[in-house]
Design a protein around this motif. Structure first.
Motif, PDB file in Angstrom:
ATOM      1  N   ASP A 115       0.821  -1.209   0.000  1.00 41.79           N
ATOM      2  CA  ASP A 115       0.000   0.000   0.000  1.00 41.79           C
ATOM      3  C   ASP A 115       0.858   1.263   0.000  1.00 41.79           C
ATOM      4  O   ASP A 115       0.569   2.248   0.662  1.00 41.79           O
ATOM      5  N   THR A 121       3.854   7.379  -1.398  1.00 41.42           N
ATOM      6  CA  THR A 121       2.570   7.901  -0.942  1.00 41.42           C
ATOM      7  C   THR A 121       1.556   6.765  -0.979  1.00 41.42           C
ATOM      8  O   THR A 121       1.861   5.659  -1.447  1.00 41.42           O
ATOM      9  N   PHE A 122       0.331   7.042  -0.526  1.00 41.59           N
ATOM     10  CA  PHE A 122      -0.738   6.056  -0.641  1.00 41.59           C
ATOM     11  C   PHE A 122      -1.062   5.891  -2.121  1.00 41.59           C
ATOM     12  O   PHE A 122      -1.094   6.874  -2.867  1.00 41.59           O
ATOM     13  N   SER A 172      -4.407  -3.418   0.414  1.00 43.27           N
ATOM     14  CA  SER A 172      -4.281  -3.420   1.878  1.00 43.27           C
ATOM     15  C   SER A 172      -4.338  -4.828   2.467  1.00 43.27           C
ATOM     16  O   SER A 172      -4.440  -4.988   3.680  1.00 43.27           O
TER      17      SER A 172
END
Length: 198
Positions: A115, A121-122, A172
Motif C-alpha cells: 500500500d 505515498t498512498f 491493503s
C-alpha cells in the motif's frame, strides 16, 4: 553509500546513497522494488506490454532504476511466465519487506501490504467499492503468479467495456486477497497496478 562496493564490509551493492526501496538498501544489500501505482487505469491497458510500459513510466517518474513489469495476467502470459523469479527480497519503497524471494512471494501470503506507491505515498484508487472495499488493483492473477480466469482480463487488457468483468487484488491485504479476486468488477473501473522490478 559512497558508490564503492566494500565486500570486506559485507556490501553486495552500493548505489551512492543511503535510501531504502531503490534497489540497494541503506546497508548495501540488493533487493527488488515493488509498488502500487499512483495513477489508476481502466482495463484498456494496451495488453501486457502496455501495462509494463505504464509501470516503467511510473518508476522512471520516481527516479527508480531498472526494468519494471506489471503483476497482471491474460491469455498471453502471467508473472509466472514473464517475470524474473528473484532469489533476493522484494521490498516496498520504504524498504519494508514484502517477500523474501519469488517462492515466498507466491506462497499465498505476503509479509507487508503493498500500500505504498512509487512516490512513497498512498496508491491511487477510485470511488468504486466492491464488497465495501476500495483500493483495488487490476491483476487477474492468482497468488501463485498464474492467470486467474481467462474471462477476467478485459479482452487481454484491450477493453474498457462496462459490461466486461475483471478482478484483482486489494493493496491493503497480506493474505491471498493481495492478488487474487477480492470480487468481480467492470473493465470500465479505474484501478491501480502492482509494479515489480525485474
Amino acid at each position: 553509500g559512497d558508490g564503492n562496493i566494500n565486500q570486506a564490509a559485507g556490501e553486495l551493492c552500493d548505489d551512492g546513497n543511503v535510501e531504502e526501496g531503490d534497489g540497494c538498501s541503506s546497508t548495501c544489500q540488493p533487493h527488488k522494488v515493488v509498488f502500487t501505482t499512483t495513477t489508476i487505469y481502466n482495463g484498456n491497458l494496451g495488453g501486457l506490454d502496455g501495462a509494463d510500459a505504464k509501470c516503467q513510466a511510473r518508476a522512471q517518474a520516481a527516479g527508480l532504476p531498472g526494468t519494471y513489469r506489471a503483476w497482471i495476467s491474460d491469455a498471453t502470459g502471467s508473472p509466472s511466465t514473464r517475470f524474473t523469479q528473484s532469489t533476493i527480497p522484494y521490498v516496498r519503497r520504504d524498504g519494508k519487506l514484502v517477500a523474501n524471494n519469488w517462492a515466498d512471494l507466491i506462497d499465498g501470503n505476503i509479509v507487508t501490504k503493498i500500500d505504498l506507491s512509487e512516490l512513497k505515498t498512498f496508491p491511487g484508487y477510485d470511488d468504486n467499492a466492491c464488497g465495501n472495499l476500495k483500493g483495488l488493483t487490476l491483476t487477474d492473477t492468482a497468488t501463485d503468479g498464474t492467470l486467474y480466469n481467462a474471462l477476467g482480463s478485459c479482452n487481454n487488457w484491450t477493453s474498457s467495456a462496462a459490461n466486461m468483468p475483471t478482478g484483482g487484488g486489494h493493496f491493503s491485504a497480506i493474505n491471498n486477497n493481495w492478488s487474487a479476486f477480492v470480487c468481480i468488477y467492470n473493465c470500465s473501473w479505474k484501478e491501480a497496478l502492482y509494479c515489480f522490478q525485474q
